[in-house]
Design a protein around this motif. Sequence first.
Motif, short mmCIF file in Angstrom:
data_model
loop_
_atom_site.label_atom_id
_atom_site.label_comp_id
_atom_site.label_asym_id
_atom_site.label_seq_id
_atom_site.Cartn_x
_atom_site.Cartn_y
_atom_site.Cartn_z
N ALA A 275 0.84 -1.17 0.06
CA ALA A 275 -0.11 0.09 0.07
C ALA A 275 0.96 1.10 -0.18
O ALA A 275 0.46 2.10 -0.21
N ARG A 276 2.17 1.24 0.18
CA ARG A 276 3.07 2.37 0.35
C ARG A 276 2.84 3.43 1.44
O ARG A 276 2.99 4.64 1.13
N LYS A 277 2.20 2.91 2.30
CA LYS A 277 1.79 3.90 3.40
C LYS A 277 2.65 4.00 4.70
O LYS A 277 2.81 2.69 5.41
N PRO A 278 3.26 5.09 5.10
CA PRO A 278 4.22 4.91 6.19
C PRO A 278 3.72 4.56 7.35
O PRO A 278 2.68 4.95 7.77
N HIS A 279 4.46 3.52 7.96
CA HIS A 279 4.05 2.92 9.40
C HIS A 279 5.46 2.95 10.29
O HIS A 279 6.46 2.47 9.70
N GLN A 280 4.99 3.47 11.29
CA GLN A 280 6.26 3.10 12.33
C GLN A 280 5.92 2.14 13.25
O GLN A 280 4.75 1.89 13.61
N VAL A 281 6.65 1.15 13.36
CA VAL A 281 6.49 -0.31 14.14
C VAL A 281 7.45 -0.08 15.17
O VAL A 281 8.56 0.13 15.37
N ILE A 282 6.80 -0.09 16.63
CA ILE A 282 7.49 -0.12 17.79
C ILE A 282 7.47 -1.48 18.37
O ILE A 282 6.45 -2.20 18.67
N THR A 283 8.71 -1.83 18.75
CA THR A 283 8.64 -3.28 19.34
C THR A 283 8.94 -2.97 20.87
O THR A 283 10.01 -2.82 21.45
N ALA A 284 7.88 -3.04 21.64
CA ALA A 284 7.89 -2.58 23.22
C ALA A 284 8.09 -3.50 24.14
O ALA A 284 7.76 -4.80 23.76
N MET B 235 10.25 0.53 27.85
CA MET B 235 9.61 1.36 27.21
C MET B 235 8.15 1.88 27.51
O MET B 235 8.09 2.92 27.62
N VAL B 236 7.69 0.79 28.23
CA VAL B 236 6.16 0.98 28.81
C VAL B 236 6.50 1.93 29.89
O VAL B 236 5.67 2.85 30.11
N MET B 237 7.14 1.58 30.87
CA MET B 237 7.54 2.46 32.12
C MET B 237 7.89 3.99 31.58
O MET B 237 7.51 4.96 32.17
N ALA B 238 8.87 3.88 30.69
CA ALA B 238 9.12 5.55 30.16
C ALA B 238 7.87 6.06 29.50
O ALA B 238 7.88 7.45 29.87
N GLY C 142 18.88 3.39 19.86
CA GLY C 142 18.69 3.15 21.33
C GLY C 142 17.21 3.68 21.44
O GLY C 142 16.78 4.39 20.72
N ALA C 143 16.44 2.85 22.22
CA ALA C 143 15.12 3.23 22.37
C ALA C 143 14.75 4.57 22.70
O ALA C 143 13.65 5.19 22.47
N ASP C 144 15.58 5.17 23.43
CA ASP C 144 15.31 6.58 23.99
C ASP C 144 15.49 7.81 22.66
O ASP C 144 15.18 8.78 22.70
#
Length: 231
Positions: free
Chosen positions: A14-23, A27-30, A148-150
Amino acid sequence: MQGTVQYLTDVISARKPHQVITANPIMVMAALEDPAYKQMMQQAELIVPDGSGVVWASRVGGDPVAERVAGYDLLHELMKQGERHCWKVYLLGASPEVVQETAKRLKAQYPRTEIVGYRDGYFGLEQDDEVIEEIRRTSPDLLFVARGADTQEPWIAKYKHRLAVPVMMGVGGSFDVISGRTKRAPKVFQKLRLEWLYRLLKEPTRFRRMLALPKFVVRVLWERGNLTKSR
């Protein structure tokens, strides 16, 4: 994992920009402690449960996810899928030596998935425009960012529409493992869901960051039934 790969395959078509976060729990606490980080995560198009702690929390909350989708494994599954579709990949992050070796090894392992460019992660705000233009010029299907996640997730979120890459994903220390600079936790640690402990034993300097884990456990047990309710 299978569902995630299929979903992202459709996204690339579909060529639609997607951000994938591997949580993971850190990261949840942040996100719970930093409203800006929380907003960034909430605006991501897809979040997958990277950490086994997130899988455990979903069960405690009464809405379990099917399985853990580790970022390192997802990277390889997407590279494998890229072999069938001749996808193009850009690698961003780590040191110059690490990202170069990562590109070399991925090319050898997945020859039909084209590495169209790579760059180390040592650049500042004043170089963002240059980096973005370099990535846009190569028009990749996948962008893997190892800063880095931050840093990596906020950077992707800030520029995802300018980057216009169908799948953009932060991959943390994956380049270090792929390049051979570090080793992934042995299978026994993975099966026991103790990869975090293995990494701590290998990198004691991570101790302060790991303090978020007991806080996460306490928060999950305290919230329980409210965990999966939208807020």
